[in-house]
Design an enzyme around this catalytic site. Sequence first.
Site, PDB file in Angstrom:
ATOM      1  N   HIS A 205       0.855  -1.185   0.000  1.00  0.00           N
ATOM      2  CA  HIS A 205       0.000   0.000   0.000  1.00  0.00           C
ATOM      3  C   HIS A 205       0.892   1.237   0.000  1.00  0.00           C
ATOM      4  CE1 HIS A 205      -3.294   2.712   0.931  1.00  0.00           C
ATOM      5  NE2 HIS A 205      -2.538   3.235   1.893  1.00  0.00           N
TER       6      HIS A 205
ATOM      7  N   ASP B 283       0.925   5.309  -0.083  1.00  0.00           N
ATOM      8  CA  ASP B 283       0.276   6.618  -0.044  1.00  0.00           C
ATOM      9  C   ASP B 283       1.026   7.552  -0.979  1.00  0.00           C
ATOM     10  OD1 ASP B 283      -1.784   6.142   1.885  1.00  0.00           O
ATOM     11  OD2 ASP B 283      -0.246   6.123   3.439  1.00  0.00           O
TER      12      ASP B 283
ATOM     13  N   ASP C 294      -7.820   2.213   2.532  1.00  0.00           N
ATOM     14  CA  ASP C 294      -7.382   3.179   3.532  1.00  0.00           C
ATOM     15  C   ASP C 294      -8.140   4.499   3.480  1.00  0.00           C
ATOM     16  OD1 ASP C 294      -5.693   3.767   5.699  1.00  0.00           O
ATOM     17  OD2 ASP C 294      -4.291   4.853   4.423  1.00  0.00           O
TER      18      ASP C 294
ATOM     19  N   HIS D 180      -6.517  10.146  -0.915  1.00  0.00           N
ATOM     20  CA  HIS D 180      -7.174  10.165   0.396  1.00  0.00           C
ATOM     21  C   HIS D 180      -6.328  10.734   1.532  1.00  0.00           C
ATOM     22  CE1 HIS D 180      -5.163   6.135   0.528  1.00  0.00           C
ATOM     23  NE2 HIS D 180      -4.929   6.506   1.771  1.00  0.00           N
TER      24      HIS D 180
END
Length: 577
Positions: free
Chosen positions: A32, A34, A144, A347
């Site tokens: 994952h 970001d 997330d 996000h």
Amino acid sequence: MTRWRQHARLQSLLAQRGGDPSLQISAIGHAHIDLAWLWPLRETKRKGARTFATALANLALYPGYRFAASQAQLYQWMKDEYPTLYTRIRAAVKAKKIEPQGALWVESDTNVPTGEALIRQILYGRHFFRAEFSVDPNYIWLPDTFGYTAALPQIMAHAGIRYFSTQKLSWSLINKFPHQSFWWQASTGQVLVHMLPEETYNGPALPRSLARIERNYADKGVSHHALMIYGIGDGGGGAGEEHLERIERLGNFAGLPPVKQEWTAEFLERWAKDAERFATWVGELYLERHQGTLTTQARNKWYNRRLEQALRDWEWWASVSAITTGAAYPMEQLHRIWREVLLYQFHDILPGSSIKRVYDETTPRYAALLAEVESEIERTLAQLAGRIGQANTGPIVFNSLSWPRQEWIKADQQWLRADAPAMGYGTTVAVDPLALPRVLVATPERLENDCVIVRFDATGAIVSLFDKCGERECIAPAAGQSAAGLSRRRRCLGLPDGLCRRCAATAGVGCRRSPDRRTAGERPPDVYAGSLDPCAGNFDYCGQPAGHLCDAGNLARDGHHAARRIPGCDPCRSRGL
């Protein structure tokens, strides 16, 4: 469930023997990433390169390994910044070793962006994956994001996307979400949702991971399949050798559910066969955490919304201009700007949860993008006006909204009445200053023009919003205020039930809201004792709720006083008028 399905399910259960697993776990390595959070966007590009390089090395060492990475934007950066590495990524996707995960451009926030932006996240993400890898993900991957709008299943269903996966609701502070495999229903569509039972996207691939999934899976009574995501994200390189060695040993370990490595898309197709027994959830998937992200970094949120609106307007007028004037449609320019706007809806950017440097960099970019779009709108409208102006002498007005508009505008020190159809253009008519609306009030307790009356209490809260155009009160009555009180207030405002309403137009100007009762130069019927003319505009009215003192200054406007009292108005009666 039909009888034959019940029979088939019963037969499968009866066929099980001691030691047969009741749960099959599918697993895939994952990192994952970001796109910005505790680091700026530029560092994410380097994180992505290191992660894909690590994954490719481990894919060569472990033939059964499968790796998944989401977000078309991340792949686009690899293509632009690391072309040699990207060639190897494409080969691994073709060999079904790397899975392009989800159908989105980025793992977007879903609470702040408009529906148009969410649709474009899908549009741009799927288009990239189709063009680059001949892969069309049939699911949304948002592990997330801070809660999910109730509109999302409708958007997904109309886009032909069947599945949605997350784990974020496990972070809620108060209530535990009741399901992990279920139908998510909107007004015109539904999708299947799988929430990771391990409640993490950074699983360690330990025996306790499998045991936790089996123990924690809320819907193991209706589904025999669950998904496990393992690896270290945000620059950790995804699954390491320690993860892969453990997965190989845990494939069919005594006392634990068996685990198989495969693509997320393959798991979802097999898991969906149990869907006939899933529960249904209607409404948003609300995260009981991170509520501050709805207001933090308000400047970026403002720019985001302004750009969403401006891009919509530019796209519409550019389409009209291309049809009517033959101008070139700015497709590539629109795509370029939209992709950057979608990136900033990630996000951890748009919600405001990133470090200051992220906003120091994105805010100037927002300003530059908005200035570019507004400049293009002006240029496009100038082209259209030049074409339309050949048959018109007065100013031309453009209306990009989806309903017709009739408004006052001022040009060259002259007031004009502008009329324009929905998503079109119209002309203006010069108006005698005496015909302008005479009702214009601005006090701490009240705002009023020819369309609305807004009233405030002592704290500044809005207690009344009266729509003159729709002839209705838009705020529910306060506790203790009776329907009779509302009816009396309606009469006090000069709006008798079933009769001519006050239209805020001067005598001699057509009544916009009751054209069948009044035409230009015609006096409306007298509906009150004392020949009270609610459309003449010669006096004001009190507008106070029943039981409040009438404001005699308003009622006595333009010299009219007791002779103009509105019969039956309790507040007026309280002042002896």
